[in-house]
Scaffold this motif. Structure first.
Motif, mmCIF file in Angstrom:
data_model
loop_
_atom_site.group_PDB
_atom_site.id
_atom_site.type_symbol
_atom_site.label_atom_id
_atom_site.label_comp_id
_atom_site.label_asym_id
_atom_site.label_seq_id
_atom_site.Cartn_x
_atom_site.Cartn_y
_atom_site.Cartn_z
ATOM 1 N N ALA A 1 33.368 28.189 33.223
ATOM 2 C CA ALA A 1 34.015 27.124 33.996
ATOM 3 C C ALA A 1 32.976 26.079 34.364
ATOM 4 O O ALA A 1 31.778 26.378 34.453
ATOM 5 C CB ALA A 1 34.662 27.691 35.252
ATOM 6 N N ARG B 1 40.693 29.327 34.879
ATOM 7 C CA ARG B 1 41.607 29.884 33.896
ATOM 8 C C ARG B 1 41.782 31.371 34.131
ATOM 9 O O ARG B 1 40.831 32.144 34.128
ATOM 10 C CB ARG B 1 41.103 29.632 32.468
ATOM 11 N N GLY C 1 45.716 32.815 30.673
ATOM 12 C CA GLY C 1 45.463 31.530 30.040
ATOM 13 C C GLY C 1 45.877 30.331 30.874
ATOM 14 O O GLY C 1 45.621 29.183 30.480
ATOM 15 N N VAL C 2 46.506 30.549 32.009
ATOM 16 C CA VAL C 2 46.972 29.468 32.871
ATOM 17 C C VAL C 2 45.836 29.003 33.779
ATOM 18 O O VAL C 2 45.111 29.830 34.347
ATOM 19 C CB VAL C 2 48.178 29.929 33.719
ATOM 20 N N GLU C 3 45.693 27.684 33.919
ATOM 21 C CA GLU C 3 44.686 27.137 34.817
ATOM 22 C C GLU C 3 45.296 26.871 36.185
ATOM 23 O O GLU C 3 46.374 26.288 36.297
ATOM 24 C CB GLU C 3 44.094 25.843 34.247
#
Length: 278
Positions: free
Chosen positions: A33, A121, A125-127
């Motif tokens: 990140a 994330r 897979g979702v941010e």
């Protein structure tokens, strides 16, 4: 009231190499990140605490410190100019401004609260947005180690159970170890930072409570400034940890009821696995 260690920062030159090494050590490591101030990280989340692997990403975006502001990125940039290793100790915070006032009331040097946010994330897979407020302090006697508290504003987006399952059985960060030529000289600052009444004498060492966790200051004859040297990681089953380290061909030594991975194999910091996670 200080409730424990939030996280520990390990400054590294190569974040991808550090992620690979900690994976080999049996940790589940989060994706890379980016911070808005020129650094990048990846995390090892455990039960309510974590290790932050931190590297430089874009040095042109690193803000310089001022009298009023502490620069997290500049501190770690300068630390990495000397070596890799454990650079910062971070306390849990439920109110960063209250922490700043507590530290100031104890006579510690304080700075403006630093706020920042980024996208994290998840394993799906979702941010999701995470945000933090940081209350820094410092001591001229310990200029090779950083200290602050960290308030999480969206903890439900930060902590992910899937990231907290580790092949080596790691359960939580249980403590940190510092070395100093004269432990008694740095103890007052460390006690004030940790909110501890006093340091306990343990042989030639000093032990300072950080909530349910522990900071141990060990004496050293080396002509060095006080600095962090080791992380204690509590595990559920020390035999499981040993089996993983053997299978992964990682160097370690059994010392009493602990397994110690040397700093040479873990980016400049000894990793001490103990059975305090039971």
């Amino acid at each position: 009231m200080v409730s424990g260690i939030d996280h520990l920062v390990i400054a590294v030159h190569d974040l991808d190499a550090a992620r690979a090494r900690f994976d080999q050590l049996g940790f589940t490591v989060t994706p890379r990140a980016l911070h808005p101030f020129g650094t990048a990280n990846a995390l090892v989340q455990m039960g309510g605490s974590y290790i932050e692997l931190l590297a430089l990403n874009d040095v042109s975006r690193i803000p310089e410190p001022t009298e009023a502001t502490f620069s997290f990125a500049a501190f770690n940039r300068d630390f990495l100019a000397r070596r890799e290793g454990l650079s910062m100790l971070v306390l849990k915070s439920y109110d960063a401004e209250a922490d700043r006032q507590r530290m100031a009331a104890s006579g510690l040097r304080t700075y403006d609260i630093a706020h920042f946010e980024r996208l994290a994330r998840g394993p799906d897979g979702v941010e999701r947005k995470v945000a933090f407020s940081l209350a820094f302090t410092s001591s001229p006697m310990i200029d090779d180690a950083g200290f602050f508290s960290c308030q999480h504003h969206f903890p439900e987006n930060f902590w992910r159970p899937e990231y907290q399952c580790h092949a080596n059985g790691a359960a939580r960060v249980a403590g940190v170890r510092m070395v100093a030529q004269h432990p008694e000289e740095v103890a007052p600052f460390l006690c004030d930072f940790a909110g501890a009444n006093e340091a306990r004498i343990a042989g030639e060492s000093l032990s300072i409570a950080i909530g349910d966790d522990e900071l141990i200051v060990l004496p050293t004859a080396d002509q060095t400034t006080p600095h962090f040297a080791a992380i204690e990681i509590a595990v559920a089953d020390l035999d499981q940890t040993e089996r993983h380290l053997l299978t992964a061909h990682m160097p370690f030594e059994r010392v009493g009821q602990t397994l110690v991975v040397p700093a040479s194999a873990s980016h400049g910091v000894d990793l001490v696995f103990s059975d305090r996670g039971r």
